[in-house]
Write an enzyme that holds these catalytic residues in place. Sequence first.
Site, short mmCIF file in Angstrom:
data_model
loop_
_atom_site.label_atom_id
_atom_site.label_comp_id
_atom_site.label_asym_id
_atom_site.label_seq_id
_atom_site.Cartn_x
_atom_site.Cartn_y
_atom_site.Cartn_z
N ARG A 241 59.09 16.98 55.18
CA ARG A 241 60.34 17.20 55.91
C ARG A 241 60.90 15.86 56.33
O ARG A 241 60.13 14.91 56.62
CB ARG A 241 60.10 18.06 57.15
CG ARG A 241 60.09 19.54 56.85
CD ARG A 241 61.50 20.05 56.59
NE ARG A 241 61.58 21.46 56.26
CZ ARG A 241 61.62 21.97 55.03
NH1 ARG A 241 61.54 21.17 53.99
NH2 ARG A 241 61.76 23.25 54.84
N HIS A 289 66.34 16.93 47.66
CA HIS A 289 65.56 18.09 48.17
C HIS A 289 65.43 19.18 47.11
O HIS A 289 65.74 20.35 47.35
CB HIS A 289 66.21 18.66 49.45
CG HIS A 289 65.25 19.45 50.29
ND1 HIS A 289 65.33 19.54 51.67
CD2 HIS A 289 64.16 20.18 49.95
CE1 HIS A 289 64.36 20.30 52.12
NE2 HIS A 289 63.62 20.70 51.09
P1 NAP Z 1 51.18 24.89 55.07
O1 NAP Z 1 50.64 25.89 54.11
O2 NAP Z 1 51.54 25.34 56.46
O3 NAP Z 1 50.09 23.72 55.16
C1 NAP Z 1 50.14 22.72 56.12
C2 NAP Z 1 48.93 21.79 55.95
O4 NAP Z 1 49.09 20.70 56.85
C3 NAP Z 1 47.59 22.45 56.29
O5 NAP Z 1 46.60 22.02 55.40
C4 NAP Z 1 47.31 21.94 57.70
O6 NAP Z 1 45.94 21.83 58.01
C5 NAP Z 1 47.90 20.55 57.63
N1 NAP Z 1 48.25 20.07 58.97
C6 NAP Z 1 49.10 20.61 59.86
N2 NAP Z 1 49.15 19.85 60.99
C7 NAP Z 1 48.29 18.82 60.79
C8 NAP Z 1 47.89 17.72 61.58
N3 NAP Z 1 48.37 17.52 62.83
N4 NAP Z 1 46.98 16.88 61.07
C9 NAP Z 1 46.45 17.07 59.84
N5 NAP Z 1 46.80 18.09 59.01
C10 NAP Z 1 47.71 18.96 59.49
O7 NAP Z 1 52.49 24.17 54.49
P2 NAP Z 1 53.04 24.22 52.98
O8 NAP Z 1 53.61 25.55 52.67
O9 NAP Z 1 51.99 23.67 52.08
O10 NAP Z 1 54.29 23.19 53.08
C11 NAP Z 1 54.07 21.80 53.25
C12 NAP Z 1 55.38 21.05 53.46
O11 NAP Z 1 56.18 21.10 52.27
C13 NAP Z 1 56.28 21.59 54.57
O12 NAP Z 1 56.79 20.51 55.34
C14 NAP Z 1 57.43 22.23 53.81
O13 NAP Z 1 58.60 22.26 54.57
C15 NAP Z 1 57.53 21.27 52.63
N6 NAP Z 1 58.27 21.80 51.47
C16 NAP Z 1 59.13 20.97 50.81
C17 NAP Z 1 59.82 21.42 49.69
C18 NAP Z 1 60.73 20.51 48.92
O14 NAP Z 1 61.44 20.98 48.02
N7 NAP Z 1 60.71 19.22 49.18
C19 NAP Z 1 59.64 22.74 49.24
C20 NAP Z 1 58.75 23.56 49.92
C21 NAP Z 1 58.06 23.08 51.03
P3 NAP Z 1 44.96 23.12 58.07
O15 NAP Z 1 44.80 23.55 56.62
O16 NAP Z 1 43.70 22.59 58.63
O17 NAP Z 1 45.64 24.16 58.89
#
Ligand code: NAP
Length: 326
Positions: A241, A289
């Site tokens: 993000r 994006h």
């Molecule tokens: P998710 O399933 O919620 O996974 C988040 C991960 O981050 C988990 O492994 C979590 O750890 C870890 N995490 C959270 N807080 C943390 C901290 N303080 N320290 C260390 N690790 C931490 O998220 P997702 O669905 O994979 O999405 C990831 C990102 O991609 C988001 O920001 C989303 O908005 C972005 N995104 C971007 C696009 C694009 O087109 N650019 C498209 C889709 C998504 P745990 O496993 O231990 O809980």
Amino acid sequence: MYRREAPSPEVMQGDTLLIKSGGAAALTEWQHHFARLMPGLRVYGWDDPFVDARNVKYALVYQPDHGRLAHYPRLRLILSAAAGVDHILADPTLPTGVPIVRMVTEETRERMSDFVAFAALAIVRDIPALITAQRDGRWANDLTGRLAHDTRVSVLGLGELGSAVATRLRANGFQVNGWARTPRLLTGVNVFAGEAQLDALLAETDILVNLLPDTHATRGILGRKLFAQLPAGASLIQVGRGVHLDRQALLDALDSGRLRSAVVDVFDVEPLPPDDALRRHPKILVTPHIASTVSYAARARQVADVLGAHLRGAPLPFVYDAARGY
Ligand code: NAP
């Protein structure tokens, strides 16, 4: 890939799904998919004047107008049209007690894995510098790049997307590290967990990939302190993000040579203004994006699966957890 669709339980007469995603142009496509997937469901656009607010049980939204979701007394689920939910949480009058479901599909994982693999390979083959050389009319045959096998990629966030990306990078031959809040085993990936192990991970990084969610703990994490902990000449792939990145810190790190290159897909302000310094920087590859923009067909299928689970009283997947913040 062929995917058998489970028959969805019947929706109640009049149950309405209100959609704010993709504008009026996309509504016909959404309605086309839902007519096939959940024939009993009424599907309306966000600004349709004929919607009976009492029938709105489901809202599929991206950046809903503040205050609107609080107007539907029987709202049961808020479905995010994107993987993140920051665009929904920004509404200060969001109804409490209504689950918010993130949009995660197999296509989301595949597209993000394709994009990060492309970006990591572009970095090891010095594509940003080669593009500059092409523009300058230089035959830069000294830019031979390095091997993926000799390159350590560290993925911040091992959630739905980060774990798929880490696995793909491994399959592409990279040495892969990952960082999450909680420890876990992930085949072929050297996992670091928690704040205490971040320094150790950064020291072992040639390319840093950001796939963290937007939380209080992660905002601004890609800043001066973190860049200073990376080995000199490391690169960044920013696909999480916009709020994660201190943009001036990135520009300074690239100008000083501390960082070699960056691929940046998400920004604090989108669309990125045409004259933005990030857009103009020769060591940055900017994309608008699009790292993982998922088709309407895949998203409609996912919504139908979630509504089916809701109607059966089964546990819902990908529910935003307010206590964790993601
Ligand atoms: P998710 O399933 O919620 O996974 C988040 C991960 O981050 C988990 O492994 C979590 O750890 C870890 N995490 C959270 N807080 C943390 C901290 N303080 N320290 C260390 N690790 C931490 O998220 P997702 O669905 O994979 O999405 C990831 C990102 O991609 C988001 O920001 C989303 O908005 C972005 N995104 C971007 C696009 C694009 O087109 N650019 C498209 C889709 C998504 P745990 O496993 O231990 O809980």
